[in-house]
Design a protein around this motif. Structure first.
Motif, PDB file in Angstrom:
ATOM      1  N   SER A 133       0.833  -1.197   0.000  1.00  0.00           N
ATOM      2  CA  SER A 133       0.000   0.000   0.000  1.00  0.00           C
ATOM      3  C   SER A 133       0.873   1.254   0.000  1.00  0.00           C
ATOM      4  N   GLY A 134       0.804   1.987  -1.088  1.00  0.00           N
ATOM      5  CA  GLY A 134       1.431   3.296  -1.132  1.00  0.00           C
ATOM      6  C   GLY A 134       2.928   3.295  -1.343  1.00  0.00           C
ATOM      7  N   LEU A 135       3.471   4.508  -1.339  1.00  0.00           N
ATOM      8  CA  LEU A 135       4.906   4.694  -1.598  1.00  0.00           C
ATOM      9  C   LEU A 135       5.776   4.048  -0.528  1.00  0.00           C
ATOM     10  N   PHE A 136       5.281   3.996   0.689  1.00  0.00           N
ATOM     11  CA  PHE A 136       6.100   3.403   1.752  1.00  0.00           C
ATOM     12  C   PHE A 136       6.244   1.890   1.580  1.00  0.00           C
ATOM     13  N   ASN A 137       5.439   1.330   0.698  1.00  0.00           N
ATOM     14  CA  ASN A 137       5.571  -0.099   0.387  1.00  0.00           C
ATOM     15  C   ASN A 137       6.118  -0.282  -1.027  1.00  0.00           C
ATOM     16  N   HIS A 138       6.602   0.791  -1.618  1.00  0.00           N
ATOM     17  CA  HIS A 138       7.164   0.680  -2.970  1.00  0.00           C
ATOM     18  C   HIS A 138       8.570   0.095  -2.880  1.00  0.00           C
ATOM     19  N   PRO A 139       8.915  -0.844  -3.769  1.00  0.00           N
ATOM     20  CA  PRO A 139      10.244  -1.461  -3.677  1.00  0.00           C
ATOM     21  C   PRO A 139      11.394  -0.450  -3.762  1.00  0.00           C
ATOM     22  N   ALA A 140      11.212   0.617  -4.513  1.00  0.00           N
ATOM     23  CA  ALA A 140      12.298   1.602  -4.601  1.00  0.00           C
ATOM     24  C   ALA A 140      12.587   2.181  -3.225  1.00  0.00           C
ATOM     25  N   SER A 181       1.778   1.446   6.562  1.00  0.00           N
ATOM     26  CA  SER A 181       1.869   2.498   5.556  1.00  0.00           C
ATOM     27  C   SER A 181       0.670   3.433   5.647  1.00  0.00           C
ATOM     28  N   ARG A 182      -0.511   2.852   5.756  1.00  0.00           N
ATOM     29  CA  ARG A 182      -1.715   3.686   5.817  1.00  0.00           C
ATOM     30  C   ARG A 182      -1.764   4.481   7.129  1.00  0.00           C
ATOM     31  N   GLU A 183      -1.318   3.846   8.195  1.00  0.00           N
ATOM     32  CA  GLU A 183      -1.275   4.554   9.473  1.00  0.00           C
ATOM     33  C   GLU A 183      -0.333   5.764   9.404  1.00  0.00           C
ATOM     34  N   LEU A 184       0.817   5.543   8.808  1.00  0.00           N
ATOM     35  CA  LEU A 184       1.758   6.659   8.657  1.00  0.00           C
ATOM     36  C   LEU A 184       1.108   7.809   7.890  1.00  0.00           C
ATOM     37  N   ILE A 185       0.478   7.462   6.771  1.00  0.00           N
ATOM     38  CA  ILE A 185      -0.107   8.495   5.910  1.00  0.00           C
ATOM     39  C   ILE A 185      -1.195   9.261   6.650  1.00  0.00           C
ATOM     40  N   ASN A 186      -1.912   8.553   7.521  1.00  0.00           N
ATOM     41  CA  ASN A 186      -3.008   9.211   8.243  1.00  0.00           C
ATOM     42  C   ASN A 186      -2.550   9.954   9.493  1.00  0.00           C
ATOM     43  N   SER A 187      -1.314   9.774   9.862  1.00  0.00           N
ATOM     44  CA  SER A 187      -0.883  10.337  11.150  1.00  0.00           C
ATOM     45  C   SER A 187      -0.640  11.834  11.038  1.00  0.00           C
ATOM     46  N   PRO A 188      -1.063  12.575  12.038  1.00  0.00           N
ATOM     47  CA  PRO A 188      -0.776  14.021  12.016  1.00  0.00           C
ATOM     48  C   PRO A 188       0.721  14.304  12.075  1.00  0.00           C
ATOM     49  N   GLN A 189       1.471  13.397  12.692  1.00  0.00           N
ATOM     50  CA  GLN A 189       2.923  13.622  12.764  1.00  0.00           C
ATOM     51  C   GLN A 189       3.525  13.651  11.366  1.00  0.00           C
ATOM     52  N   LEU A 190       3.074  12.741  10.505  1.00  0.00           N
ATOM     53  CA  LEU A 190       3.616  12.714   9.149  1.00  0.00           C
ATOM     54  C   LEU A 190       3.214  13.972   8.393  1.00  0.00           C
ATOM     55  N   LYS A 191       1.972  14.366   8.559  1.00  0.00           N
ATOM     56  CA  LYS A 191       1.507  15.562   7.843  1.00  0.00           C
ATOM     57  C   LYS A 191       2.352  16.779   8.223  1.00  0.00           C
ATOM     58  N   THR A 192       2.542  16.945   9.503  1.00  0.00           N
ATOM     59  CA  THR A 192       3.340  18.081   9.966  1.00  0.00           C
ATOM     60  C   THR A 192       4.766  17.995   9.442  1.00  0.00           C
TER      61      THR A 192
END
Lengths: 449, 978
Positions: free
Chosen positions: B783-790, B912-923
């Motif tokens: 799910s998402g860029l955080f799970n992208h192999p690159a 990955s989804r948790e990170l994306i939804n976290s306010p810490q990541l947004k900030t």
């Protein structure tokens, strides 16, 4: 000193002259140089070369003084050219000093309490120039600065060399780039500049370099002091190219590179190429000082912890590999006859050093290995520097950024009473510098050699 | 936050005990808590509430020194300072070792106040670094194992509580004035200054004198009350103080020193002497500014304390010695024990001046110290004695027949209590029963804390100790927190984009310079202080310039035509037109004249063009973007010029040089308005280059380019082609998400991945087309860029997933958390007997051999959960549910210590989804973008970063909003020197 083979450069110069291959003025110039300078090559290994301690193997002593441990054993074959210094102090105060002390290795100039910089949050910078820069100033010839994967924390090369403005001096990070910049285009014999000082391109570029200094200077005058450093470096870089394009003498061509480094070759091959370029550079008087940083040459899972902190066979095998390459260069240098009819090795001091910082790392046994230089001081010795313990150790101080001597520098339980400043001061003097002290004043504690 | 509030907090935490540091009983605090507050600002104002301190409230609030609070329920664990000294040696964060010097409350306070350290946050003590670190180490939750071999006992909750209480009390420690209950003071102290409201009851016709002081600085003490004394071989005798001293206009004084010796029993000197009052407590500082008439290397000037009323008891003499540095002599009725404090490096010359000497007696300990030209000497126990002093002497001894004269000033911290450095005085009429006083911030010397004393005649009637609290609306300029003016070297990509935009896409790929800038793993590579022109980079620029010019003179229609002409006019036209684009501003007449002059010495248009183009491209005016501006009169602030502003905008939005429209806009006389800037953001954001430019910022944030070079085990077959195509895939995914106008954090989301035949096996899909195509992958797996192999291949080790590597990157780069550096000598712990690594998960092995170590557990409790969440992917990003053949993967975890939002996940896709939804990541993402736009390192808590996040919250979270919010920041157009 032992000579593996001799080739009299003086005779060669005369022969070349007789054959019309060197101009008369060049011959005069070359023959006039009857006092060969002491060249200085520093090889800085990530963490250090190690001679004992938790991550190290111990040296043993034999009737002649010392025996290098397994892993550094290639050096035993040139032991008579080696001088071992058992322990020097470097930057103090911080437990994880490896990362912090890069800037201190060749400068002894990182003030107490400095732990980061705009260059990197792990890397404070020096307020005093490095030994290679002082030698460069003295000779007027740019030092060679090469990095074979000596890097960490994402920076391209560790901050080892500094000028008098605390600017980090750049390192070539690929041997092919270094070759292209330093050697490519040099004719086989004496050369009159890059493409010749009379070439149209050289003339045009000289005008360009002269021209672009003016707007930079105007910009320099108008910006805040904190930003001037960037234009200082820019102007130095312009001068660097200006000098390069006005070179009229230098490369005599009597020593040749063993091979031209290829783009994309391994870091280990880069290391060998660097040593080759240094040898040829010294032999042909292109430079008198060089620094080679050696780091993560062999890909490992986790260099810092697995490689540098672990007394593993991998760790020692890498050192053996590096040592073999160095021994090869040393033997070759011993075969080259210098201006004064001594061997190039006897006029070259090779210093193997590394992160000399302490903090919680015991530095008493953090050794430096010196190779060569036999024409300038006694070699083949093990030097045990004085060690301070207990309250005597409390006398060790270091200046902070305001120049105030600070106490409570976090040395180990025992600490060496000599520092890298002492080493570089003595080396600098032997190489012709007029030094009364080196680096931070407090770090000048006494003679070593 | 006032003392009152601080102590309320302390009481809240330790409700059943008295908090000695707050200087009052619980009952008296309760009465304070019930005291009504009022506000000076209008309702709805965002200003700070008034901190109210009445004379009754402070009547018993004189705060004394405390080393740890008295907490009766806590087992005996020693003082807070002892705990810190004993236990914090492995906390290893930046200012780590300094605290070894802080052996008293005063030194701690001074370090925070005068030296700018931040262990103790006086404005928000619960957020003190010291406490945060302990919380970071899971204090507050449970006891911690023995941390290092030197510790006899583990660090427990009791230790934590002790230090906590001490920090809270220390942060609030001020010297409170007393009052007579006749005047009530309320205040607002913010960026605008100090507003005082006074209520007077009963009303008096006598005006009030308001004295505002700096509570961190004492006024220089006078020597009134001291006795003159001469001590010679024949004994001590009184001396006329006027004969010994000469008081100067600046409150310093000259002391004449005499006496032939001052060592062993020959203690001969002139002195000013006084008995010690204040129950023996001393806090005496002596500054030695000058010494004249020095004729002996052992002449001494200093402070001598005696355990008796004369010199027959125990003596300690801290002093400046003529040529022998700073030292302490001591002995019983003599001075025969020596301890050097600071040596004189060159003993052939007089010891450095000025120096500061200090003698402290508190908590039953006598301490002395000295330093050269410093604010606060470190003090420690004398070498020989610890005694309660009865008399103190200000001593000068010439050690010669001829006298010396020393210019000194004295700060008696005991005698001077209540005599703090005055910063403002005013007279207030309170005859109506109320009065107001406004003192602008400019009159308050940029102080963060004040001491306010209100007097009626000689009577202190009220007081307060306000601490500056910026209002929410306070601008960063008002807080002195604008970003700095900078020169910013163009990045490789910016050079390429600029040249292509100016001359057209006519260049071979191999012409562009490869500069030696390195690739930082944490932070953004666009940092202005990181990008430089050094010798190597300039060589590369010259190579580039040559290649560029070769292309231009042969392929660019305008330049080629000009090269073929005989008239020089076209050269000037090219210089003017392309110079403006390359230098991002028109060339000045002087610059044009200089070019003309230089061109006159060059023959032939081709050569003239070569010179012109070299000189333009190799110039600092091209290589460095100027964000310097013009210094505003009377300030340290710089207003960016219009041309600089449009360059910031253009490089932020397009990563390229300003186009003609922007340059035209910049040429207007008036400053570019915000609507004009908004219109340009809207226009430029429609450019296809905008998405690519934003994509580059995301790539730098994720460090995706490193996929090309990360070493991988050869057995993995992770070829250059696969690396290249994976990077291409990630770029496509980013651009696709950006162009879908997702929120700037949702750009990381999605389960459609660009795949081709070379990368299909890494993605675990069957895809045989050599061209990239979109493939939907089960979002429960990837799910998402955080799970992208690159991404995953960059953040892993040679052959393993690299839990620690991924965890550290997630915390430091993705979430902007600060981690301490790793400790020094960490050695792997051998596997416990019976554990077979071939059938044990890497997660478990990590915990068994590394994280469980006492020196490691504190950090790894935080780091490891941030890395476990990627365990469903191996070193090159292949999905997996088992490792080592059959060992199940556990990719679950909980991150509950990085803020209020708890990330809880069972799989890598969920993480990955948790990170994306976290306010810490947004900030953090917003902060990283701002770092990129303005080229300066920022923490989310920095003023402009906080404002930026507020603007984004208010304006919207689309990618475009990152730009629309950017242009509203003060630092977008104005900078300030620190």
């Amino acid at each position: 000193m032992t000579q593996f083979k001799t080739l009299n450069r003086r005779s060669l110069i005369k022969a070349l002259s007789a054959a019309g291959l060197l101009s008369a003025s060049s011959v005069e110039r070359a023959l006039a140089a009857n006092e060969a300078p002491l060249r200085v090559l520093t090889i800085v290994l990530q963490h250090g070369w190690g001679l004992s301690g938790t991550s190290n193997r111990f040296m043993t002593e034999d009737t002649n003084g010392f025996v290098f441990p397994d892993g550094l054993d290639p050096l035993n074959s040139i032991k008579e050219h080696c001088t071992v210094i058992d322990g020097l102090l470097g930057l103090g105060e911080w437990g994880n000093n490896h990362d912090l002390s890069y800037a201190d290795i060749l400068t002894a100039g990182v003030p107490f309490g400095q732990q980061n910089s705009s260059y990197d949050r792990h890397m404070p910078l020096s307020v005093t120039p490095s030994i290679d820069y002082l030698l460069q100033e003295h000779s007027g010839k740019a030092a060679f600065r090469f990095s074979a994967a000596y890097r960490s924390w994402g920076v391209q090369y560790h901050p080892l060399s500094f000028d008098r403005n605390s600017s980090i001096l750049p390192f070539y990070t690929k041997a092919s780039d270094a070759y292209n910049s330093i050697y490519k285009g040099l004719p086989t014999l004496e050369m009159p500049g890059l493409g010749g000082s009379d070439s149209a391109e050289t003339r045009l570029l000289s005008q360009v370099f002269e021209f672009i200094k003016n707007p930079a200077q105007q910009q320099y005058d108008a910006i805040p002091a904190a930003e001037k450093d960037k234009l200082d470096r820019y102007l130095l870089a312009v001068k660097h190219l200006e000098d390069k394009y006005s070179v009229t003498v230098g490369y005599s061509g009597t020593e040749r590179l063993a091979r031209i480094p290829e783009a994309g070759q391994s870091s280990l091959d880069d290391f060998s190429s660097y040593l080759d370029m240094v040898k040829v550079g010294f032999a042909n008087n292109l430079t008198t000082s060089a620094v080679v940083g050696v780091g993560d040459i062999i890909p490992l899972n986790d260099f810092h912890h697995v490689h540098a902190h672990t007394n593993s066979s991998t760790y020692w095998n890498t050192r053996r590999t590096y040592a073999q390459a160095i021994v090869k260069m040393v033997i070759e240098m011993s075969k080259v006859v210098d201006f004064d009819d001594n061997s190039l090795l006897d006029n070259t001091l090779i210093v193997l050093t590394g992160e000399v910082g302490d903090g919680r790392h015991n530095v008493v046994k953090k050794g430096h290995i010196l190779i060569g230089g036999g024409n300038h001081f006694d070699v083949g010795r093990l030097i045990n520097v004085p060690v301070l313990t207990g309250s005597a150790k409390d006398g060790l101080r270091r200046e902070d950024i305001n120049g105030t001597l600070q106490t409570n520098v976090r040395w180990s339980r025992s600490a060496s009473d000599r520092t890298n400043a002492d080493l570089w001061r003595e080396v600098g003097i032997k190489a012709g510098l007029n030094l009364t002290e080196f680096g931070l004043p407090s770090q000048n504690r006494g003679d070593i050699l | 936050m006032s003392l009152f509030q601080l102590c309320s907090i302390a009481l809240g935490l330790t409700a059943i005990v008295a908090v000695a540091g707050c200087g009052a009983t619980q009952e008296s605090r309760s009465s304070q808590a019930n005291y009504a507050s009022s506000s000076l600002k209008d309702a709805g104002s965002s200003g700070s509430p008034i901190d109210e301190v009445s004379s009754s409230a402070v009547s018993s609030a004189s705060v004394s020194s405390n080393v740890g609070s008295t907490v009766s329920s806590v087992p005996s664990v020693g003082s807070a300072i002892d705990i810190i000294q004993d236990y914090c040696t492995s906390c290893h964060f930046d200012t780590h070792m300094q605290w070894q010097n802080y052996t008293t409350d005063a030194l701690w306070l001074n370090a925070q106040n005068a030296k700018g350290e931040s262990y103790i946050n006086e404005l928000d003590p619960e957020n003190s670094l010291l406490l945060k670190r302990m919380t970071f180490y899971r204090m507050g939750a449970k006891d911690m194992p023995v941390d290092n071999a030197n510790q006899a006992e583990p660090f427990t909750l009791a230790h934590y509580q002790k230090v906590h209480d001490w920090v809270i009390a220390l942060a609030g420690r001020t010297v409170e004035p007393v009052g007579d209950n006749s005047v009530k003071v309320s205040q607002v102290f913010d960026e605008d200054g100090l507003e005082l409201a006074l209520e007077c009851s009963p009303v008096s016709a006598q005006p009030l004198e308001v004295l505002i002081s700096d509570p961190e600085r004492f006024n220089t003490s006078t020597i009134a009350g001291y006795e003159g004394i001469k001590v010679r071989a024949e004994g001590a005798s009184s001396a006329d103080i006027a004969a010994l001293t000469d008081v100067t206009a600046d409150d310093s004084f000259w002391l004449t020193g005499e006496g032939l010796d001052i060592w062993e029993s020959k203690i001969y000197f002139n002195a000013l002497s006084t008995a010690v009052t204040h129950a023996g407590d001393i806090n005496m500082t002596l500054d030695i500014h000058q010494v004249e008439g020095l004729s002996h290397e052992f002449a001494k000037v200093g402070l001598l304390v005696s355990s008796t009323d004369d010199l027959t008891g125990e003596l300690v003499f801290v002093h400046w010695a003529g040529q022998h540095g700073l030292a302490e002599d001591s002995g019983e009725a003599k001075l025969d024990t020596y301890r050097q404090i600071e040596k004189n490096i060159d003993t052939s010359v007089p010891t450095t001046l000025p120096v500061r000497l200090k003698v402290v007696y508190e908590n039953d300990k006598l301490k002395v110290g000295a330093c050269y030209n410093c604010d606060s000497p470190a003090v420690g126990l004398p070498k020989k004695f610890n005694f309660k002093p009865k008399r103190i002497y200000i001593v000068a001894s010439s050690h010669a027949q001829t006298p010396l004269k020393a210019r000194l000033s004295l700060i008696d911290g005991q005698a001077s209590k209540g005599s703090f450095k005055t910063v403002h005085t005013a007279t207030v009429d309170c005859t109506s029963g109320v009065a107001r006083l406004n003192v602008p911030s400019t009159a308050l010397a940029n102080l963060e804390r004040l001491l306010v004393e209100v007097r009626r005649g000689d009577t202190l009637v009220a007081g307060a100790s306000p601490i500056k609290a910026y209002s929410e609306s306070a601008s960063c300029a008002a807080q002195g927190a604008l970003l700095e003016p900078k020169l910013r070297r163009l990045s490789e990509l910016q050079i390429k984009n600029s040249v292509v935009d100016i001359f057209g896409d006519i260049f071979n790929e191999n012409v562009w310079p490869e500069l030696e800038d390195g690739a930082k793993l944490i932070g953004m590579n666009s940092n202005a202080d990181k990008l430089n022109i050094n010798n190597i980079n300039f060589e590369r620029m010259l190579d580039f310039s040559k290649a560029m010019i070769e292309t231009l003179v042969t392929q660019h229609p305008v330049i080629t035509a000009c090269a073929d002409e005989t008239s020089e006019t076209c050269v000037t036209s090219i210089l003017t037109a392309y110079g403006k684009r390359l230098w991002r501003r028109p060339l000045t007449s002087d610059e044009l004249a200089a070019f003309t002059l230089a061109l006159n010495n060059i023959n032939g248009n081709t050569e003239k063009l070569e010179f012109t183009l070299h000189a333009l491209v190799l110039s600092s005016n091209f290589l460095f973007r100027s964000e310097i501006g013009v210094l505003l009169d009377g300030t340290m602030q710089y207003q960016l010029t219009n041309f600089e502003v449009v360059a910031v905008l253009s490089y932020a939005l397009l990563n390229s040089t300003p186009d003609d429209e922007l340059l035209e806009l910049a040429s207007q006389a008036a400053a570019i308005s915000r609507p004009q800037l908004e219109a340009q953001v809207t226009r430029l954001f429609q450019s296809p280059n905008a998405s690519a430019s934003m994509m580059e910022v995301y790539k730098d944030y994720l460090k995706l380019d490193l996929v090309r070079s990360r070493p991988k085990d050869e057995s993995l077959g992770f070829s250059d082609d696969v690396r290249h195509d994976l990077l291409d895939s990630a770029e496509l995914m980013l651009i696709d998400n950006i162009e879908k106008n997702r929120s700037f954090t949702d750009v990381f989301s999605g389960s459609r991945y660009a795949v081709n035949s070379k990368t299909a096996s890494v993605f675990g899909v069957d895809y045989r087309d050599s061209e990239q195509g979109w493939v939907d992958i089960d979002s429960a797996q990837r799910s998402g860029l955080f799970n992208h192999p690159a991404f995953l291949a960059v953040h892993s080790t040679l052959a393993k997933s690299g839990i620690v590597k991924r965890g550290v990157f997630t915390l430091e780069q993705l979430l902007c958390q600060e981690l301490p550096d790793p400790p020094g000598d960490v050695m792997p712990v051998p596997l416990p007997e019976g554990v077979d690594p071939s059938v044990t998960s890497e997660r478990e092995l990590l915990q068994l051999t590394h994280s469980a170590q006492a020196a490691c557990i504190g950090c790894h409790q935080v780091i490891d959960p941030a890395g476990f969440g990627f365990e469903n992917f191996d070193t090159i990003g292949r999905y997996r549910t088992v490792e080592k053949g059959s060992v199940p993967i556990d990719a679950s975890g909980v991150m509950d210590n990085i803020g209020s939002y708890v990330l809880s996940y069972g799989t890598s896709a969920e993480f990955s989804r948790e990170l994306i939804n976290s306010p810490q990541l947004k900030t953090c993402v917003a902060t990283r973008f701002l770092e990129n736009f303005l080229g300066q390192e920022l923490a989310p808590s920095d003023c402009e970063a906080a404002k930026y996040n507020d603007l984004i919250d208010a304006n919207g979270s689309a990618v475009k909003d990152l730009l629309l919010s950017l242009i509203q920041l003060e630092s977008f157009t104005r900078r300030e020197l620190k």
